[in-house]
Design an enzyme around this catalytic site. Structure first.
Site, PDB file in Angstrom:
ATOM      1  N   ASP A  83       0.654  -1.356  -0.205  1.00  0.00           N
ATOM      2  CA  ASP A  83       0.359  -0.161   0.037  1.00  0.00           C
ATOM      3  C   ASP A  83       0.712   1.146  -0.208  1.00  0.00           C
ATOM      4  O   ASP A  83       2.246   1.083   0.125  1.00  0.00           O
ATOM      5  CB  ASP A  83      -0.600   0.064   1.433  1.00  0.00           C
ATOM      6  CG  ASP A  83      -2.357   1.250   0.910  1.00  0.00           C
ATOM      7  OD1 ASP A  83      -1.876   2.021   0.107  1.00  0.00           O
ATOM      8  OD2 ASP A  83      -3.253   1.364   2.485  1.00  0.00           O
ATOM      9  N   LYS A  84       0.663   2.342  -0.229  1.00  0.00           N
ATOM     10  CA  LYS A  84       1.032   4.143  -0.173  1.00  0.00           C
ATOM     11  C   LYS A  84      -0.148   4.974   0.534  1.00  0.00           C
ATOM     12  O   LYS A  84      -1.157   4.356   1.220  1.00  0.00           O
ATOM     13  CB  LYS A  84       1.129   4.081  -1.840  1.00  0.00           C
ATOM     14  CG  LYS A  84       1.232   5.926  -1.881  1.00  0.00           C
ATOM     15  CD  LYS A  84       0.024   6.368  -2.105  1.00  0.00           C
ATOM     16  CE  LYS A  84       0.131   7.719  -2.041  1.00  0.00           C
ATOM     17  NZ  LYS A  84      -1.022   8.747  -2.291  1.00  0.00           N
ATOM     18  N   HIS A  85       1.154   5.292   1.428  1.00  0.00           N
ATOM     19  CA  HIS A  85       0.018   6.729   2.323  1.00  0.00           C
ATOM     20  C   HIS A  85       0.524   7.718   1.608  1.00  0.00           C
ATOM     21  O   HIS A  85       1.503   7.676   1.745  1.00  0.00           O
ATOM     22  CB  HIS A  85       0.171   5.987   3.366  1.00  0.00           C
ATOM     23  CG  HIS A  85      -0.751   6.962   4.553  1.00  0.00           C
ATOM     24  ND1 HIS A  85      -2.396   7.577   4.409  1.00  0.00           N
ATOM     25  CD2 HIS A  85      -0.543   8.210   4.981  1.00  0.00           C
ATOM     26  CE1 HIS A  85      -2.501   8.201   5.629  1.00  0.00           C
ATOM     27  NE2 HIS A  85      -1.170   8.975   5.269  1.00  0.00           N
ATOM     28  N   SER A  86      -0.466   9.000   2.529  1.00  0.00           N
ATOM     29  CA  SER A  86       0.195   9.868   1.816  1.00  0.00           C
ATOM     30  C   SER A  86      -0.103  10.917   3.265  1.00  0.00           C
ATOM     31  O   SER A  86      -0.717  10.762   3.943  1.00  0.00           O
ATOM     32  CB  SER A  86       0.302  10.941   0.415  1.00  0.00           C
ATOM     33  OG  SER A  86       0.235  12.045   0.976  1.00  0.00           O
ATOM     34  N   THR A 123      -8.899  11.346  -0.127  1.00  0.00           N
ATOM     35  CA  THR A 123      -9.394   9.800  -1.757  1.00  0.00           C
ATOM     36  C   THR A 123     -10.918  10.070  -1.554  1.00  0.00           C
ATOM     37  O   THR A 123     -11.659   8.901  -2.585  1.00  0.00           O
ATOM     38  CB  THR A 123      -8.755   9.051  -1.240  1.00  0.00           C
ATOM     39  OG1 THR A 123      -6.731   9.223  -1.560  1.00  0.00           O
ATOM     40  CG2 THR A 123      -8.449   7.780  -2.523  1.00  0.00           C
ATOM     41  N   ARG A 171      -7.033  14.922  20.047  1.00  0.00           N
ATOM     42  CA  ARG A 171      -5.844  15.606  19.136  1.00  0.00           C
ATOM     43  C   ARG A 171      -6.267  16.867  18.766  1.00  0.00           C
ATOM     44  O   ARG A 171      -6.010  17.977  18.492  1.00  0.00           O
ATOM     45  CB  ARG A 171      -4.814  14.457  18.686  1.00  0.00           C
ATOM     46  CG  ARG A 171      -3.840  13.900  19.277  1.00  0.00           C
ATOM     47  CD  ARG A 171      -3.504  12.561  18.572  1.00  0.00           C
ATOM     48  NE  ARG A 171      -2.571  13.704  17.294  1.00  0.00           N
ATOM     49  CZ  ARG A 171      -2.614  12.799  15.925  1.00  0.00           C
ATOM     50  NH1 ARG A 171      -2.820  11.700  15.487  1.00  0.00           N
ATOM     51  NH2 ARG A 171      -1.586  13.571  15.456  1.00  0.00           N
ATOM     52  N   SER A 186      -0.294   7.159  14.203  1.00  0.00           N
ATOM     53  CA  SER A 186      -1.331   7.449  14.616  1.00  0.00           C
ATOM     54  C   SER A 186      -1.465   6.520  12.569  1.00  0.00           C
ATOM     55  O   SER A 186      -2.488   5.251  12.642  1.00  0.00           O
ATOM     56  CB  SER A 186      -2.270   9.082  14.076  1.00  0.00           C
ATOM     57  OG  SER A 186      -3.208   9.348  13.626  1.00  0.00           O
ATOM     58  N   LYS A 190      -2.919   2.174  11.813  1.00  0.00           N
ATOM     59  CA  LYS A 190      -3.911   1.757  10.256  1.00  0.00           C
ATOM     60  C   LYS A 190      -3.751   0.988   9.144  1.00  0.00           C
ATOM     61  O   LYS A 190      -4.424   0.037   8.972  1.00  0.00           O
ATOM     62  CB  LYS A 190      -4.563   2.998  10.602  1.00  0.00           C
ATOM     63  CG  LYS A 190      -5.655   4.117  11.381  1.00  0.00           C
ATOM     64  CD  LYS A 190      -6.017   5.084  10.737  1.00  0.00           C
ATOM     65  CE  LYS A 190      -5.063   6.772  11.192  1.00  0.00           C
ATOM     66  NZ  LYS A 190      -5.762   8.189  11.354  1.00  0.00           N
ATOM     67  N   LYS A 191      -2.172   2.062   8.587  1.00  0.00           N
ATOM     68  CA  LYS A 191      -1.461   0.894   7.318  1.00  0.00           C
ATOM     69  C   LYS A 191      -1.272  -0.602   8.351  1.00  0.00           C
ATOM     70  O   LYS A 191      -1.687  -1.243   6.787  1.00  0.00           O
ATOM     71  CB  LYS A 191      -0.533   1.341   6.753  1.00  0.00           C
ATOM     72  CG  LYS A 191      -0.888   2.702   6.208  1.00  0.00           C
ATOM     73  CD  LYS A 191      -1.737   2.974   4.601  1.00  0.00           C
ATOM     74  CE  LYS A 191      -2.192   3.219   4.772  1.00  0.00           C
ATOM     75  NZ  LYS A 191      -3.361   3.111   3.289  1.00  0.00           N
TER      76      LYS A 191
HETATM   77  N1  URA Z   1      -2.950  10.876   9.649  1.00  0.00           N
HETATM   78  C1  URA Z   1      -4.042  10.305  10.101  1.00  0.00           C
HETATM   79  O1  URA Z   1      -3.777   9.504  10.602  1.00  0.00           O
HETATM   80  N2  URA Z   1      -2.912  10.497  11.711  1.00  0.00           N
HETATM   81  C2  URA Z   1      -2.525  11.871  12.011  1.00  0.00           C
HETATM   82  O2  URA Z   1      -2.043  12.055  12.757  1.00  0.00           O
HETATM   83  C3  URA Z   1      -1.995  13.069  10.874  1.00  0.00           C
HETATM   84  C4  URA Z   1      -2.842  12.619   9.742  1.00  0.00           C
END
Ligand code: URA
Length: 440
Positions: A83-86, A123, A171, A186, A190-191
């Site tokens: 996967d990719k995350h931005s 997205t 937060r 964080s 999830k990833k």
């Molecule tokens: N996206 C997230 O899921 N968590 C963060 O803390 C910042 C961006």
């Protein structure tokens, strides 16, 4: 058994917490044993004192384990799960094109994405501009789609990292979003729930980034690469420029159309292409689908030119309830905003600076994003045909097209955008698109 206030005090005073202490705090966040004020105080203590890589790993894994993980064993997939995350930006529809490219190259991409956050697009909001697209299939349907098509892009279910969900919400209202340790744990909690073997991270730097400062972004990239790799997921990162929208448009359906144009080869905006290529090459090499970056480059261009990547996107959209012929129907599928008109330059000169945060907030104000979490989005609105930093602009030339739901929205966006755009007599050095790669 620990006392939460004692652990918060230790973190406040700059001491490291043990894995067990962190696990205790995270279980208290999930169960509600820690009240909101304690969670906020803990977040602030972490904000000011940061965490070691060991503490970040413990926090990430405890938050991941607060919910469900995807397991791929029973699916016997013939390729890696990746996967990719931005960290988020403007005009960044990379996920929409990268996931089908990787699927067409033999990877399996269970992409759990987010909605727009603050001034940045999301997205999931973009995909919801496709009529019928269901962003919340059951977990079993999601996994079967990944097996059959090679990708599925969906919203997170409430079962994924619930501790992060609560911590993030606190937060958000306690000025502790932009903490290195908290962002790292964080995102990765999830990833890592997706059961990945490889991940690439796109960390944005500049006026539209979550963390505008390049040094901090570099530290974040190193931290994430270490924590994810230690957890068994080969991870690399790139730092990319977010001082202007990545592709020349921002807004939900406008960005989906740009992604469709890219996949079908109608247009290939250079900045977008550079980021897609860099991320896709890293992911194909890290996941061992390719031996080296050059082999990966050839493979990516092949699946784009043959239409295979576009075909994967079409199949995913249809399987999740969208039209069967989205790419053939093209732009006629998407309703247009009622008012579409250019913002003209009031004087000539070089386009030297764009305040991307302000630009993103003008898209939110047009109705393309949310100020309150329960707000509905107008998918038609946004900005297109952005001129690029470094270009010479003549007086009365269009700087950008504003897509608004009415005249008054158009006028408000125009006033806000004028404040976000600087045109000067002398040119500046144009920032590169990809600043740096950090490999695992
Ligand atoms: N996206 C997230 O899921 N968590 C963060 O803390 C910042 C961006």
């Amino acid at each position: 058994m620990y006392l939460p206030q004692e652990l918060i005090r230790r973190k406040r005073d700059g001491y490291a917490l043990s894995d067990e202490e962190i696990a205790f705090l995270v279980s208290g966040i999930s169960s509600g044993r820690l009240v909101d004020s304690q969670v906020a105080a803990l977040a602030m203590a972490i904000y000011f004192n940061d965490m070691s890589v060991q503490e970040c790993s413990a926090l990430t894994l405890a938050m991941r384990d607060s919910g469900e993980h995807l397991s791929w064993q029973e699916f016997s997939l013939p390729g890696p799960v990746v996967d990719k995350h931005s960290t988020g930006g403007l005009g960044d529809m990379v996920s929409l094109v990268l996931a089908p490219i990787i699927a067409a190259c033999g990877g399996f991409v269970p992409m759990v994405s987010g909605r727009g956050l603050g001034h940045t697009g999301g997205t999931i909001d973009k995909l919801e501009s496709i009529a019928g697209y269901n962003v919340t299939p059951s977990q079993s349907q999601f996994q079967h789609l990944v097996k059959e098509i090679g990708l599925a892009i969906v919203a997170p279910s409430s079962d994924i990292a619930p501790a992060d969900k609560r911590l993030y919400a606190i937060r958000d209202i306690s000025a502790t979003v932009d903490s290195l340790a908290l962002v790292c744990s964080s995102i990765l909690s999830k990833k890592l729930s997706e059961g990945l073997s490889s991940l690439v991270m796109d960390i944005k730097v500049g006026s539209g980034a979550l963390m505008p400062n390049r040094d901090l972004c570099e530290q974040l990239a190193h931290r994430m690469v270490s924590v994810a790799s230690e957890a068994g997921c080969t991870t690399s990162a790139i730092l990319t420029d977010m001082n202007q929208p990545l592709a020349p448009c921002c807004g939900n359906s406008l960005e989906v159309m740009e992604a469709m144009d890219y996949l079908t080869g109608h247009t290939q905006h250079s900045r977008l292409h550079q980021v897609v290529m860099a991320l896709a090459q890293m992911l194909l090499v890290d996941s061992k689908l390719c031996d080296n970056a050059e082999q990966a480059r050839v493979k990516i261009l092949q699946v784009l030119e043959s239409g295979e990547a576009a075909e994967r996107f079409n199949r995913m959209v249809a399987a999740l309830g969208g039209p069967r012929d989205l790419l053939e129907q093209g732009k006629s599928h998407f309703p247009k905003a009622p008012v579409i008109a250019p913002l003209l330059a009031e004087h000539a000169g070089y386009l030297n600076h764009l305040d991307c945060r302000e630009i993103g907030m003008s898209v939110v104000a047009l109705g393309g994003g949310r100020i309150h979490s329960d707000q509905t989005i107008d998918h038609r609105v946004g900005l297109s045909r952005w001129r690029q930093i470094g270009e010479y602009i003549h007086v009365d030339e269009p700087l950008v097209m504003i897509h608004a739901s009415d005249q008054s929205g158009w006028q408000k966006a125009a006033r806000r955008l004028r404040r976000a755009i600087s045109i000067d007599a002398d040119p500046i050095a144009v920032p590169p698109v990809v600043y740096q790669q950090i490999v695992s």
